[in-house]
Each structure stands twice: as C-alpha cells, then as structure tokens.
Design a protein around this motif. Structure first.
Motif, PDB file in Angstrom:
ATOM      1  N   GLN A  78       0.818  -1.225   0.000  1.00 32.94           N
ATOM      2  CA  GLN A  78       0.000   0.000   0.000  1.00 32.94           C
ATOM      3  C   GLN A  78       0.851   1.275   0.000  1.00 32.94           C
ATOM      4  N   SER A  79       2.175   1.107  -0.045  1.00 34.12           N
ATOM      5  CA  SER A  79       3.040   2.288   0.029  1.00 34.12           C
ATOM      6  C   SER A  79       3.289   2.869  -1.352  1.00 34.12           C
ATOM      7  N   LEU A  80       3.287   4.193  -1.437  1.00 35.18           N
ATOM      8  CA  LEU A  80       3.614   4.864  -2.700  1.00 35.18           C
ATOM      9  C   LEU A  80       5.126   4.992  -2.804  1.00 35.18           C
ATOM     10  N   ASN A  81       5.641   4.899  -4.028  1.00 35.05           N
ATOM     11  CA  ASN A  81       7.049   5.255  -4.211  1.00 35.05           C
ATOM     12  C   ASN A  81       7.115   6.774  -4.426  1.00 35.05           C
ATOM     13  N   PHE A  82       8.308   7.319  -4.579  1.00 36.07           N
ATOM     14  CA  PHE A  82       8.432   8.775  -4.645  1.00 36.07           C
ATOM     15  C   PHE A  82       7.722   9.364  -5.880  1.00 36.07           C
ATOM     16  N   ASP A  83       7.829   8.651  -7.007  1.00 31.34           N
ATOM     17  CA  ASP A  83       7.198   9.185  -8.223  1.00 31.34           C
ATOM     18  C   ASP A  83       5.676   9.266  -8.065  1.00 31.34           C
ATOM     19  N   SER A  84       5.074   8.194  -7.540  1.00 34.99           N
ATOM     20  CA  SER A  84       3.603   8.217  -7.396  1.00 34.99           C
ATOM     21  C   SER A  84       3.177   9.261  -6.377  1.00 34.99           C
ATOM     22  N   PHE A  85       4.015   9.458  -5.336  1.00 30.29           N
ATOM     23  CA  PHE A  85       3.658  10.469  -4.334  1.00 30.29           C
ATOM     24  C   PHE A  85       3.693  11.871  -4.951  1.00 30.29           C
ATOM     25  N   ARG A  86       4.733  12.131  -5.717  1.00 33.91           N
ATOM     26  CA  ARG A  86       4.853  13.454  -6.372  1.00 33.91           C
ATOM     27  C   ARG A  86       3.659  13.713  -7.295  1.00 33.91           C
ATOM     28  N   LEU A  87       3.293  12.676  -8.049  1.00 34.40           N
ATOM     29  CA  LEU A  87       2.168  12.818  -8.982  1.00 34.40           C
ATOM     30  C   LEU A  87       0.880  13.118  -8.208  1.00 34.40           C
ATOM     31  N   LEU A  88       0.667  12.375  -7.136  1.00 36.66           N
ATOM     32  CA  LEU A  88      -0.529  12.620  -6.319  1.00 36.66           C
ATOM     33  C   LEU A  88      -0.555  14.063  -5.807  1.00 36.66           C
ATOM     34  N   MET A  89       0.575  14.534  -5.307  1.00 39.59           N
ATOM     35  CA  MET A  89       0.607  15.883  -4.748  1.00 39.59           C
ATOM     36  C   MET A  89       0.259  16.928  -5.821  1.00 39.59           C
ATOM     37  N   SER A  90       0.682  16.670  -7.059  1.00 42.44           N
ATOM     38  CA  SER A  90       0.367  17.647  -8.111  1.00 42.44           C
ATOM     39  C   SER A  90      -1.127  17.597  -8.453  1.00 42.44           C
ATOM     40  N   GLN A  91      -1.744  16.427  -8.257  1.00 39.57           N
ATOM     41  CA  GLN A  91      -3.179  16.316  -8.574  1.00 39.57           C
ATOM     42  C   GLN A  91      -4.068  16.881  -7.464  1.00 39.57           C
ATOM     43  N   LEU A  92      -3.488  17.009  -6.279  1.00 40.31           N
ATOM     44  CA  LEU A  92      -4.295  17.453  -5.132  1.00 40.31           C
ATOM     45  C   LEU A  92      -4.707  18.920  -5.198  1.00 40.31           C
ATOM     46  N   SER A  93      -3.802  19.753  -5.739  1.00 37.78           N
ATOM     47  CA  SER A  93      -4.050  21.203  -5.722  1.00 37.78           C
ATOM     48  C   SER A  93      -5.401  21.612  -6.290  1.00 37.78           C
ATOM     49  N   PRO A  94      -5.744  21.165  -7.526  1.00 39.62           N
ATOM     50  CA  PRO A  94      -7.041  21.616  -8.056  1.00 39.62           C
ATOM     51  C   PRO A  94      -8.237  21.130  -7.223  1.00 39.62           C
ATOM     52  N   ILE A  95      -8.095  19.959  -6.594  1.00 42.29           N
ATOM     53  CA  ILE A  95      -9.201  19.449  -5.762  1.00 42.29           C
ATOM     54  C   ILE A  95      -9.330  20.327  -4.513  1.00 42.29           C
TER      55      ILE A  95
END
Ligand code: PEP
Ligand code: MN
Length: 346
Positions: free
Chosen positions: A312-329
């Motif tokens: 269930q752990s994200l690697n660094f790339d998936s975490f970075r991608l998630l953080m970029s998707q969070l802003s508009p939400i």
C-alpha cells in the motif's frame, strides 16, 4: 446540557453560571464563540439545574444536548478546532499532508523519504517505531531506536513528526520524541491509553477503529478531551466490510458527517483504507473533495522491499504525482495545499 449566554453577558455572570454548575457537582466547560459564550455542562444533568440556570442573569437559553459526546460536539464548540504543531495548522484553510514509511527501518530510509516527501509538499513526517502487527512474527518496529531516528530526521528537515503509541506505559517515552501521538485503529477503545494521552499536552491523532461507529469514535475522542487535551485530530482509515478487493473500505461519508457534528479536524488515510498503492491516489483525492483537512500517506523508497505495508506504500514518483493532482481538488473546496501558501509567503 449547554448554556448559551447573551451576547451582552458579563464575565461575572459567566462565573455565576459556572459556580452554580459546580455546586451541583458537575463540570463546566467554557467555549467562546464568535457571538456567544457557550458553557457546556459535563456529567449527569438534572431538570432542577436546567430550571436554576435559565433564571440566572446573562443566560439566553439552556439546551439539552442529545448526543452522548459533548466536548467533541459542534453544539458545545461551534467553531472549528485548529491544531497547531510547530508552525503547521491542522484543520484551518490549508490541506496538510503527513507522509512517510509505515515503519522506520533505518536512518537512511527515513532521511531519504523525508527529503522526498517534503520536496513534494508534505509538511508532517510519519514513521512507526512501535508497530501493531497482526502476526507476532512480522517486523514490529525499531522501538526507541526508531523514535530517535524519527526525532533527528524531523529536526534536520524541519518537519514535525507523528508516530504511534501502543500502550499507556509507552506514553512518556513516545511523547519525548514525537510532536503528534498517534492512536492506532486497534487501540481506539483502549480507554486507559486515551486517558494517558489526554494527560499529555501533545496533539493526538485518533484513528477510527476497524469496526467502530462514528459515535464510538467521537466518544473515544471525548476521553482525550475530558482530560483537558483539546488537540485532537481524527483520522478515517477505513472500516471492515464484506468487500475483499480492498484491505478495508474507505468510509468517505464519515468526513462530511464529522464536519457537521464535530469541530475537530479530520484527515484521511487512504493507505490503510485500501491496502493497495494504486488505490491510494484516487481515494486521497476523493477524501479531500469530501472535505478532509489533510491526508496521512505511506511512502517508501522501495515499496517492494518494505518491512511493513509495502503493497500500500507509494514510491516517490507516485507520491509526487498525487501531490500535483491534489491542488485543483483543494482549490475546488476553497482550500489550498499547505506548501503552496508557504511558498507564496516568501
Ligand atoms: C499505521 O498507521 O501504520 C497503522 C498501523 O494504522 P492503523 O492503526 O490505521 O491500522
Ligand atoms: Mn502501516
């Protein structure tokens, strides 16, 4: 029962009300609202008390609270609680992200993770040192060595740190190193532990129990609040259902429900709710869209090799991608990510 004071009420009138409540052997809890001061009555209430309080000067009305939790309720405390920890405000306008590995494995592992999650926008570092594991043969954490690593890495990266405390006799030790004490899902109803973390003056993150109702969860928060520790953060981490595709089922609806009935901040943990890394980003976005004040996310430099909760752990790339998707939400909810505003302040 709550006593709503008139807008024009004076301090001596408020003291008179609290004294009368205490004369009945009950506890009075004062909460200053925007317009009114509200005095909560804690304990078994009598109708005689209600009649007596209604007649006192400065009192606008006396209301009976239907819910069994009092200090955790919005009726007692209409304004949102914002928990401040080393410059990070949880429950305010900003969405905060707590990230890090399930378990601290080494200084290198935690340091690398801290640097990466911080660069991506996380503001609180997580890491388990005492791990509740379903099997006694699984990795159960580095104990105090892990706490020392956590405190050092947090300090080096200027991030407040959160870690789990599993038993009442560990509270002093964990509180020595942690900025936020985490109560795990399995311990949500360990009432002696709740009393003990309530006696500290550290913020407490209270996870929802595996099979707990929202009312049981808020009553668990009430234990901490009743010890005069007002810094409670709730964390929805999924509940047990019949579904087997996911580790737990994320109860997204608990987020707006908590927002309605309680003033406490609430964050979501999509890692434990889903048990699968590819489900973490969509559930993270969904819970922020539903009004969560933040997220708790497991991130590991190499999830395949993790000693706990790798799948269930994200690697660094998936975490970075998630953080970029969070802003508009976040913006759609009229919020913003904590780091964005930190950047705009400079
Ligand atoms: C954890 O945060 O690593 C953890 C054990 O969570 P939970 O108590 O929600 O299972
Ligand atoms: Mn975990």
């Amino acid at each position: 029962m709550i006593v709503v004071m008139k807008t024009s009420s004076r301090p001596d009138e408020i003291s008179r009300v609290t004294k009368r409540i205490e004369d009945f052997g009950l506890k009075a809890h004062i909460s200053e609202g925007v317009d009114h001061t509200v005095i909560g009555v804690l304990g078994q209430v009598f109708t005689e008390l209600r009649d007596a309080l209604e007649l006192l000067p400065g009192v606008e009305q006396v209301l009976l609270v239907s819910k069994p939790y009092k200090l955790a309720s919005r009726e007692f405390h209409p304004r949102d609680t914002v928990v401040e920890v080393k410059g990070v405000a949880i429950g305010g306008k900003e969405i905060i992200v707590m990230a890090g590995p399930c378990a601290i494995e080494s200084e290198e592992q935690l340091l690398l993770t801290a640097q990466e999650v911080k660069a991506a926008g996380a503001t609180v570092l997580r890491g388990g040192a005492f791990k509740p594991r379903t099997s006694p043969y699984d990795f159960r954490g580095l104990g105090e060595t892990g706490l020392k690593i956590l405190a050092a890495v947090g300090k080096e990266n200027k991030m407040p740190v959160i870690t789990e405390v599993m038993s009442p006799d560990q509270v002093d030790l964990v509180a020595k190193y942690a900025d936020i004490l985490q109560i795990g899902a399995r311990n949500m109803q360990n009432f002696i532990l709740l009393d003990e973390v309530g006696k500290t003056r550290k913020p407490v993150l209270l996870k929802r129990g595996l099979s707990s109702t929202i009312q049981e969860w808020l009553l668990a928060a009430e234990y901490i609040l009743a010890q005069d520790n007002e810094q409670v953060i709730l964390c929805e981490r999924g509940i047990r259902t019949f579904e087997t595709h996911t580790r737990n089922t994320m109860d997204v609806s608990s987020i707006p429900i908590i927002e309605k009935v309680s003033h406490l901040p609430i964050i979501a943990d999509p890692s434990h709710a889903t048990g699968k890394w590819y489900l973490v980003p969509p559930l993270a976005l969904a819970t922020v869209a539903a009004g969560a004040d933040g997220l708790l996310i497991e991130v590991h430099p190499n999830p395949d090799m993790a000693l706990a909760d790798g799948p269930q752990s994200l690697n660094f790339d998936s975490f970075r991608l998630l953080m970029s998707q969070l802003s508009p939400i976040a913006q759609a909810r009229n919020r913003q990510l904590a780091t964005q505003s930190a950047k705009s302040k400079h």
